[in-house]
Write a protein that holds these residues in place. Structure first.
Motif, PDB file in Angstrom:
ATOM      1  N   GLU A  64       0.828  -1.212   0.000  1.00  0.00           N
ATOM      2  CA  GLU A  64       0.000   0.000   0.000  1.00  0.00           C
ATOM      3  C   GLU A  64       0.861   1.261   0.000  1.00  0.00           C
ATOM      4  O   GLU A  64       0.556   2.230  -0.713  1.00  0.00           O
ATOM      5  N   ILE A  65       1.933   1.248   0.787  1.00  0.00           N
ATOM      6  CA  ILE A  65       2.832   2.408   0.816  1.00  0.00           C
ATOM      7  C   ILE A  65       3.493   2.586  -0.546  1.00  0.00           C
ATOM      8  O   ILE A  65       3.555   3.705  -1.070  1.00  0.00           O
ATOM      9  N   ILE A  66       3.957   1.503  -1.133  1.00  0.00           N
ATOM     10  CA  ILE A  66       4.562   1.580  -2.475  1.00  0.00           C
ATOM     11  C   ILE A  66       3.542   2.085  -3.483  1.00  0.00           C
ATOM     12  O   ILE A  66       3.821   2.967  -4.296  1.00  0.00           O
ATOM     13  N   ASN A  67       2.330   1.557  -3.398  1.00  0.00           N
ATOM     14  CA  ASN A  67       1.315   1.917  -4.391  1.00  0.00           C
ATOM     15  C   ASN A  67       0.762   3.325  -4.203  1.00  0.00           C
ATOM     16  O   ASN A  67       0.159   3.875  -5.113  1.00  0.00           O
ATOM     17  N   SER A  68       0.974   3.936  -3.047  1.00  0.00           N
ATOM     18  CA  SER A  68       0.530   5.321  -2.865  1.00  0.00           C
ATOM     19  C   SER A  68       1.298   6.242  -3.813  1.00  0.00           C
ATOM     20  O   SER A  68       0.803   7.305  -4.189  1.00  0.00           O
ATOM     21  N   SER A  69       2.490   5.811  -4.241  1.00  0.00           N
ATOM     22  CA  SER A  69       3.259   6.566  -5.234  1.00  0.00           C
ATOM     23  C   SER A  69       3.018   6.076  -6.655  1.00  0.00           C
ATOM     24  O   SER A  69       2.997   6.859  -7.589  1.00  0.00           O
ATOM     25  N   LEU A  70       2.853   4.769  -6.810  1.00  0.00           N
ATOM     26  CA  LEU A  70       2.784   4.191  -8.160  1.00  0.00           C
ATOM     27  C   LEU A  70       1.377   4.172  -8.751  1.00  0.00           C
ATOM     28  O   LEU A  70       1.214   4.207  -9.968  1.00  0.00           O
ATOM     29  N   ASN A  71       0.361   4.037  -7.905  1.00  0.00           N
ATOM     30  CA  ASN A  71      -1.034   3.999  -8.362  1.00  0.00           C
ATOM     31  C   ASN A  71      -1.294   2.930  -9.418  1.00  0.00           C
ATOM     32  O   ASN A  71      -1.919   3.199 -10.451  1.00  0.00           O
ATOM     33  N   LEU A  72      -0.842   1.726  -9.160  1.00  0.00           N
ATOM     34  CA  LEU A  72      -1.052   0.608 -10.076  1.00  0.00           C
ATOM     35  C   LEU A  72      -2.321  -0.145  -9.701  1.00  0.00           C
ATOM     36  O   LEU A  72      -2.766  -0.080  -8.548  1.00  0.00           O
ATOM     37  N   PRO A  73      -2.905  -0.904 -10.633  1.00  0.00           N
ATOM     38  CA  PRO A  73      -3.973  -1.825 -10.247  1.00  0.00           C
ATOM     39  C   PRO A  73      -3.422  -2.742  -9.157  1.00  0.00           C
ATOM     40  O   PRO A  73      -2.275  -3.194  -9.237  1.00  0.00           O
ATOM     41  N   PHE A  74      -4.232  -3.022  -8.130  1.00  0.00           N
ATOM     42  CA  PHE A  74      -3.756  -3.723  -6.930  1.00  0.00           C
ATOM     43  C   PHE A  74      -4.593  -4.965  -6.675  1.00  0.00           C
ATOM     44  O   PHE A  74      -5.811  -4.930  -6.761  1.00  0.00           O
ATOM     45  N   GLU A  75      -3.910  -6.058  -6.346  1.00  0.00           N
ATOM     46  CA  GLU A  75      -4.591  -7.322  -6.082  1.00  0.00           C
ATOM     47  C   GLU A  75      -3.901  -8.046  -4.927  1.00  0.00           C
ATOM     48  O   GLU A  75      -2.675  -8.040  -4.835  1.00  0.00           O
ATOM     49  N   GLU A  76      -4.694  -8.652  -4.062  1.00  0.00           N
ATOM     50  CA  GLU A  76      -4.154  -9.507  -3.006  1.00  0.00           C
ATOM     51  C   GLU A  76      -4.304 -10.953  -3.448  1.00  0.00           C
ATOM     52  O   GLU A  76      -5.317 -11.325  -4.030  1.00  0.00           O
TER      53      GLU A  76
END
Length: 192
Positions: A64-76
């Protein structure tokens, strides 16, 4: 070619104390948050198509911290949850060695079942994201299982101690895996 950039979660208090975490769901500590932030600053959104994470707190929060910068589609993906080490969880290396010198921890997930689960997850990634660039945030044993399998045992479990927030890269081309690099920590301010 499908590429997977494997990132180990940031540090937790149990990592700091040398306690085995496994399926115990421990959150990041302040150092782990900083490591995730430094990973985010190092990675470029245009280099990736999707971000996948283990659902466990330490990996999910790192992602989540990484994606706050990258804004990629996210999946668990449950396939990438850490291995359960049963009764050894919470113990330090010295405690584990004293109690279980043969490393046969009662109630642990069997190694062959664990590797099968993780590699099934990798197969799902290849199937769902062919020719895509995937970021995968997971755990030390998970990443080592992948590295061991794709390197034919040259690196990985039993040979490679992965640092918190380290980066490893694997490529899948013409139905064959290649380890490009592993355990990279140059993006971290403390290098560990």
């Amino acid at each position: 070619m499908t590429t997977i950039c494997l990132i180990r979660h940031g540090e937790t208090d149990w990592n700091l104390k040398g306690q085995l975490q496994g399926s115990t769901d421990i959150p990041l500590n302040d150092t782990g948050v900083r490591q995730a932030e430094e990973s985010a600053a190092y990675l470029n959104a245009e280099d990736y198509d999707v971000l996948i994470a283990s659902p466990m707190k330490r990996a999910k929060r790192t992602a989540e911290i990484i994606n706050s910068s990258l804004n990629l589609p996210f999946e668990e993906m449950e396939d990438f949850a850490e291995r359960s080490f049963g009764d050894a969880e919470g113990l330090t290396m010295d405690e584990r060695t004293a109690q279980y010198p043969d490393k046969q921890y009662p109630n642990q997930e069997e190694p062959e079942d664990f590797i099968k689960r993780v590699m099934n997850g990798v197969d799902k990634v290849i199937e769902k994201y062919p020719d895509k660039r995937v970021l995968l945030v997971a755990h030390g044993a998970v990443i080592n299982a992948i590295l061991t399998t794709v390197s034919g045992g040259e690196i990985g479990a039993g040979k490679t101690r992965l640092m918190n927030a380290c980066i490893s890269n694997i490529h899948y081309k013409q139905e064959k895996w290649k380890v490009v690099d592993y355990n990279q920590v140059g993006h971290l301010s403390d290098g560990v």
